[in-house]
Enzyme design. Structure first.
Site, PDB file in Angstrom:
ATOM      1  CB  VAL A 265      23.861  19.036 -24.785  1.00 46.42           C
ATOM      2  CG1 VAL A 265      23.383  20.185 -23.910  1.00 46.42           C
ATOM      3  CG2 VAL A 265      24.976  19.500 -25.702  1.00 46.42           C
ATOM      4  CG  ASN A 468      31.361  -6.460 -19.012  1.00 45.49           C
ATOM      5  OD1 ASN A 468      30.645  -6.968 -19.870  1.00 45.49           O
ATOM      6  ND2 ASN A 468      32.131  -5.418 -19.273  1.00 45.49           N
ATOM      7  N   GLY A 519      18.138  10.015 -23.045  1.00 45.17           N
ATOM      8  CA  GLY A 519      17.055  10.947 -23.343  1.00 45.17           C
ATOM      9  C   GLY A 519      15.680  10.419 -22.990  1.00 45.17           C
TER      10      GLY A 519
END
Length: 575
Positions: A265, A468, A519
């Site tokens: 979320v 990569n 976060g």
């Protein structure tokens, strides 16, 4: 008098030295140094250092640390995780060898400002390595066939296990689901060449060296490179900061709670706020969510619908799940819920408690990670424990969810990439209301660049990750293509993040609409938010900061060119 004379002489020589330095040979690459380091979750990754010859002296210019992206889902078996870790370790070791040997020799004496030439050579080197790998595989297959023929072994029979996408026969006494359309089988994972980190790490390190030598920030250097490659691109005098998608909750799909549909979320601050104000608002919400989750019994229930669109009734019968007191590797709170509505009501309560309203003061985005939900035996998505929905039912469910909770303005990976028909349907139904974004559902950058339709469904935008063999020139070219197709670009942070903050400069320089960094906890993620704040302050000080906008694409109007303008995001309607 003598000291005054000396000072004049020194000043004269300094001016002369500065004047002559303009005509000195441009800095060139002296050597590359690759080494094995650890990323933010303790996994091995690659660091690339660049040394240049500047005014006849060897000088360390910069370094970059690559982020590793793992495609292993949360519910993977221990054996699979162990094999992935061994493969990653081998890949990093190979990448270190490539940098210190082949690439070091190949790029010596090139100018770091010549990004296109460097990336072209890196691309050719990688292509040759891929061909070498294919040749070795063919030789191994031929040797194996010869050995089987010599021993007269019987041909290998296919495994009796049910392949992905094939349903088991219905048991007696149960209703058959023959009438339902079979789902497309899962496409094989895109192969990652062992050592490919060396390509991406070297390309980014060269870009940082070019910016350092030019005495400009990396984001300005990237913007100039993009401007040079596309003459239609506006002059990079003004820049728009990407809106952050800040992950607030990580809803683990392996937790005891029932909800599996939601993986992340994310909170999106409104465009009217500065980035600093937006981050502060998200921090306030995070603190309140932590308080509610740590003491669920004391949490007041959400107020009944008060006439404002987006408010939902709360029966008061459902209690909050036990809070898992730890921070996810994504840098956010970890918890679980029994259904989507319960989760969103808690979010509403947290915002309401601090005087904010979802849909006006802040918006939400949900990462569904639908590719982790498919039960191939049943041919359906398991959105809750024991609750399954077909791809068509998923489209209808998302329509109801957005109608009930219009403050959700982005869905990431709402479906697997194989369900292309349903992607088209959901974009037509919801494209004018929210962003439908492909992250895992998009293919790798190198393939997207050569064929924009390959393995990628119809969507509002794509999450691009610098991992990569991705090169800086690839990102520049691809974002130009996406801009021309009215797709939004989101620069995303991989799971195995490092402390290198170059991703933020890439997002700003490329003009990405959003940036997805995880976060507001864990040092490797907070470092990037701090870099974003520093860039905002620098652009604002120089008056180079352009106003941001949120726009949606009306996919249903694609057939009408005169109506192709996107609708600007309105505030929630008042009843």
């Amino acid at each position: 008098m003598f000291l005054f004379y000396v000072a004049i002489r020194v000043s004269s020589f300094s001016h002369l030295a500065n004047y002559l330095s303009k005509y000195s040979k441009a800095p060139v690459i002296r050597k590359l140094v690759g080494r094995k380091v650890l990323d933010g979750v303790g996994q091995p990754t690659l660091e690339v250092e660049i040394y240049c010859t500047v005014k006849n002296y060897e000088k360390r210019i910069c370094s970059t640390v690559m982020s590793c992206h793992s495609q292993i889902p949360e519910n993977a078996l221990p054996e699979k995780i162990e094999a992935d870790e061994k493969e990653r370790n081998d890949s990093v070791n190979t990448a270190v060898d490539w940098v210190n040997e082949s690439l070091n020799t190949m790029l010596r004496d090139l100018e770091p400002a010549d990004q296109c030439q460097v990336d072209k050579m890196l691309g050719e080197y990688f292509t040759n390595k891929v061909e070498e790998k294919k040749k070795i595989q063919r030789q191994e297959e031929e040797e194996e066939e010869e050995a089987e023929a010599t021993l007269a072994l019987p041909p290998r029979t296919p495994s009796p296990a049910t392949p992905p996408g094939k349903k088991k026969s219905a048991k007696p006494g149960k209703k058959s689901s023959v009438a339902e359309r079979p789902i497309p089988p899962a496409e094989p994972a895109e192969p990652v060449l062992c050592g490919s980190l060396a390509i991406g790490g070297t390309s980014l390190a060269i870009a940082k060296a070019g910016a350092t030598i030019s005495h400009i920030p990396l984001y300005s250097h990237i913007a100039l490179l993009k401007h040079e490659q596309s003459q239609l691109q506006e002059s990079p005098e003004e820049m728009t900061l990407p809106l952050p998608m800040v992950t607030l909750l990580n809803c683990e799909k392996m937790s005891p709670s029932k909800l599996k549909l939601v993986k992340e979320v994310m909170v999106i601050p409104p465009v009217q706020l500065s980035l600093k104000q937006g981050i502060e608002r998200v921090l306030d919400i995070q603190k309140e969510m932590t308080r509610l989750l740590e003491s669920p019994g004391k949490m007041p229930g959400p107020q009944p619908a008060d006439g404002k669109k987006g408010r939902a009734q709360n029966s008061g019968k459902k209690s909050l799940p036990q809070f898992l007191k730890r921070i996810s590797h994504l840098g956010c709170l970890t918890t679980g819920y029994d259904d989507v509505e319960q989760l969103l009501l808690v979010m509403q309560t947290a915002c309401s408690n601090i005087g904010l309203e979802l849909g006006t003061d802040v918006y939400l985005a949900i990462n569904c990670a639908a590719h982790e939900l498919m039960d191939y035996d049943k041919g359906k998505y398991e959105i809750l424990t024991g609750t399954f929905k077909s791809p068509d039912e998923m489209v209808a469910m998302y329509g109801e969810l957005i109608d009930k909770f219009p403050f959700i303005i982005a869905l990431i990976d709402p479906l697997r990439k194989e369900d292309r028909e349903q992607w088209s349907n959901i974009c037509c139904a919801l494209g004018s209301k929210c962003y439908l974004i492909a992250e895992d559902a998009a293919t790798c950058i190198s393939k997207l660049k050569t064929d924009q339709t390959i393995n990628t469904p119809v969507c509002s935008g794509v999450v691009l990750k610098y991992v990569n063999e991705t090169k800086v020139s690839d990102l520049i070219e691809l974002t130009g293509i996406l801009d021309g197709q009215r797709h939004i670009t989101i620069l995303g942070s991989p799971d195995g993040e490092s402390s290198d903050d170059s991703l933020v400069d890439l997002a700003v320089g490329l003009g990405a609409r959003f940036i997805k960094l995880g976060g507001l906890s864990r040092g490797e993620r907070v470092t990037k938010y701090n870099r974003l704040l520093a860039i905002e302050e620098e652009l604002a000080k120089n008056r180079n900061l352009r106003e941001r906008k949120l726009e949606f694409v009306a996919f249903a109007e694609e057939s009408q060119p005169e109506n192709q303008l996107s609708d600007e995001l309105p505030p929630p309607e008042q009843d």
